[in-house]
Design a protein around this motif. Structure first.
Motif, PDB file in Angstrom:
ATOM      1  N   THR A   1       0.788  -1.222   0.000  1.00  0.00           N
ATOM      2  CA  THR A   1       0.000   0.000   0.000  1.00  0.00           C
ATOM      3  C   THR A   1       0.828   1.285   0.000  1.00  0.00           C
ATOM      4  O   THR A   1       1.791   1.428   0.758  1.00  0.00           O
ATOM      5  N   SER A   2       0.422   2.206  -0.852  1.00  0.00           N
ATOM      6  CA  SER A   2       1.015   3.539  -0.894  1.00  0.00           C
ATOM      7  C   SER A   2       0.163   4.425  -1.789  1.00  0.00           C
ATOM      8  O   SER A   2      -0.369   3.975  -2.814  1.00  0.00           O
TER       9      SER A   2
ATOM     10  N   ASP B   1       1.981   6.381   3.331  1.00  0.00           N
ATOM     11  CA  ASP B   1       2.506   5.018   3.454  1.00  0.00           C
ATOM     12  C   ASP B   1       3.505   4.707   2.345  1.00  0.00           C
ATOM     13  O   ASP B   1       3.490   5.313   1.263  1.00  0.00           O
TER      14      ASP B   1
ATOM     15  N   GLY C   1       4.961   1.128   1.398  1.00  0.00           N
ATOM     16  CA  GLY C   1       5.203  -0.306   1.493  1.00  0.00           C
ATOM     17  C   GLY C   1       6.250  -0.774   0.492  1.00  0.00           C
ATOM     18  O   GLY C   1       6.695  -0.026  -0.383  1.00  0.00           O
TER      19      GLY C   1
ATOM     20  N   PHE D   1       2.423   8.510   7.512  1.00  0.00           N
ATOM     21  CA  PHE D   1       2.298   7.087   7.810  1.00  0.00           C
ATOM     22  C   PHE D   1       1.054   6.839   8.646  1.00  0.00           C
ATOM     23  O   PHE D   1       0.811   7.527   9.637  1.00  0.00           O
ATOM     24  N   THR D   2       0.269   5.846   8.235  1.00  0.00           N
ATOM     25  CA  THR D   2      -0.911   5.484   9.013  1.00  0.00           C
ATOM     26  C   THR D   2      -0.494   4.778  10.298  1.00  0.00           C
ATOM     27  O   THR D   2      -1.044   5.032  11.368  1.00  0.00           O
TER      28      THR D   2
ATOM     29  N   HIS E   1       3.396  -1.102   5.511  1.00  0.00           N
ATOM     30  CA  HIS E   1       3.116   0.314   5.306  1.00  0.00           C
ATOM     31  C   HIS E   1       4.370   1.187   5.358  1.00  0.00           C
ATOM     32  O   HIS E   1       4.299   2.372   5.025  1.00  0.00           O
TER      33      HIS E   1
ATOM     34  N   CYS F   1      -3.123   3.907  14.971  1.00  0.00           N
ATOM     35  CA  CYS F   1      -3.233   4.066  13.518  1.00  0.00           C
ATOM     36  C   CYS F   1      -4.067   5.305  13.217  1.00  0.00           C
ATOM     37  O   CYS F   1      -5.011   5.626  13.953  1.00  0.00           O
TER      38      CYS F   1
ATOM     39  N   THR G   1      -6.769   3.092   6.046  1.00  0.00           N
ATOM     40  CA  THR G   1      -6.593   1.639   5.958  1.00  0.00           C
ATOM     41  C   THR G   1      -6.362   1.073   7.358  1.00  0.00           C
ATOM     42  O   THR G   1      -6.102   1.808   8.307  1.00  0.00           O
ATOM     43  N   ASP G   2      -6.458  -0.253   7.455  1.00  0.00           N
ATOM     44  CA  ASP G   2      -6.127  -0.974   8.689  1.00  0.00           C
ATOM     45  C   ASP G   2      -6.927  -0.452   9.875  1.00  0.00           C
ATOM     46  O   ASP G   2      -6.382   0.081  10.843  1.00  0.00           O
TER      47      ASP G   2
ATOM     48  N   GLU H   1      -9.813   1.049   3.041  1.00  0.00           N
ATOM     49  CA  GLU H   1      -9.458  -0.362   3.128  1.00  0.00           C
ATOM     50  C   GLU H   1     -10.649  -1.265   2.808  1.00  0.00           C
ATOM     51  O   GLU H   1     -11.758  -1.069   3.307  1.00  0.00           O
TER      52      GLU H   1
ATOM     53  N   HIS I   1      -5.923  -2.090  -0.172  1.00  0.00           N
ATOM     54  CA  HIS I   1      -5.353  -2.879   0.920  1.00  0.00           C
ATOM     55  C   HIS I   1      -6.017  -4.253   1.013  1.00  0.00           C
ATOM     56  O   HIS I   1      -6.532  -4.672   2.040  1.00  0.00           O
TER      57      HIS I   1
END
Length: 316
Positions: free
Chosen positions: A35-36, A49, A51, A73-74, A80, A156, A219-220, A240, A279
């Motif tokens: 993910t980015s 992000d 990754g 960054f998440t 990530h 997060c 995400t996440d 996500e 994601h």
């Protein structure tokens, strides 16, 4: 003619380029990078992000590393952030000297310092902003960035990026108030000007603020109200969709991720213009085949692929 030239120079930048570089979660696949997200606005690039495979994705897109000014960054799970050391080295090899700003949850300095063991010498300064509050906002390089805490098994954050747009410049009002022509450009940019002993403020010549551009990325996380609140009215909502299969609800809850249905419900509540799912779990080989799970709830849903791109424009 001079007035038109002033306005046209500002109108040229009324676009946000968006590219979802990678759509994978947990591990990269042969045709799916981790993910980015990357955006471009007014000569400044922002990334969320980084990754594994992010550098390759940027190259495949044909964009440049050097203008990246901000990386958000998440959280600090490897999928990530694992691409950061290599990206820093590449930016250094491109003879970048401008400072780079990193934003992320508390612990950012420690994590970046550890990763930089393999990238110890860089020709540019790294400035770290650690997030500690449930919601924080920053103005950087024309981006209005809002970080908001979500619900994963580690701390997060999601991010909303906005390009604000001032009201339209009223040349007639400027003339009526005898504001010197040399002050117009600064006033149009929202700056207060002192000239020839007089102070001129933007409200003297600008109309009401116009609709800007808004993008929300998360995400996440489990679905939480903070997401729909911050995504409200977004031109693009990137969310996500870890699981698209119908039997993954329990797994999503256990590992604090989201299903396609849950993402779609958030998009519906937020009344966004469009949603891209991202994601994906490695087990979700063909997310496009499961996208009906989301479109039944929020029709304007896309099962995004690597390097999915769009140009978000200001409304006329």
């Amino acid at each position: 003619m001079i007035r038109n030239a002033i306005i046209d120079r500002n109108e040229e930048n009324e676009m946000l380029d968006v590219c979802l570089l990678g759509t994978g979660g947990m591990m990269p696949l042969p045709r799916r990078k981790l993910t980015s997200l990357m955006t471009r606005y007014n000569g400044s690039n922002l990334m969320i992000d980084c990754g594994e495979g992010t550098q390759v994705a940027v190259k495949e897109k044909g964009w440049s590393f050097k203008p990246i000014d901000v990386i958000c960054f998440t959280h600090y799970h490897a999928d990530h952030i694992s691409g950061l050391p290599g990206l820093l080295l590449t930016m250094g090899n491109a003879e970048r000297t401008e400072p780079l700003t990193l934003i992320g949850p508390k612990g950012l300095v420690r994590v970046v310092s550890a990763l930089r063991v393999i990238a110890p010498e860089l020709p540019f300064e790294i400035q770290c902003i650690e997030l500690t509050q449930p919601e924080e906002t920053y103005e950087l390089n024309g981006y209005h960035i809002t970080a908001f805490r979500v619900n994963h098994n580690v701390t997060c954050y999601g991010y909303t990026l906005e390009i604000k747009r001032a009201g339209k410049f009223d040349a007639q009002r400027a003339k009526e108030q005898n504001i010197p022509l040399k002050c117009w450009n600064s006033l149009q940019k929202g700056e207060t000007v002192v000239c020839e002993g007089n102070t001129y403020t933007p409200d003297m010549v600008l109309g009401a603020p116009r609709k800007g551009i808004k993008l929300t990325y998360t995400t996440d996380t489990r679905p939480v109200k903070a997401i729909s609140d911050h995504a409200a009215g977004s031109d693009l909502f990137i969310c996500e969709g870890m699981y698209g299969e119908q039997d993954k609800d329990d797994k999503a809850r256990a590992y604090k991720h989201m299903t396609f249905k849950e993402a779609a419900q958030l998009a519906k509540e937020a009344q966004v213009a469009e949603m891209w799912l991202t994601h994906y779990s490695p087990s979700l080989v063909r997310p496009e085949e499961a996208v009906k799970e989301a479109t039944d709830i929020f029709p304007n849903t896309i099962a995004a692929r690597d390097r999915q791109s769009v140009e978000l424009m200001f409304e006329e």
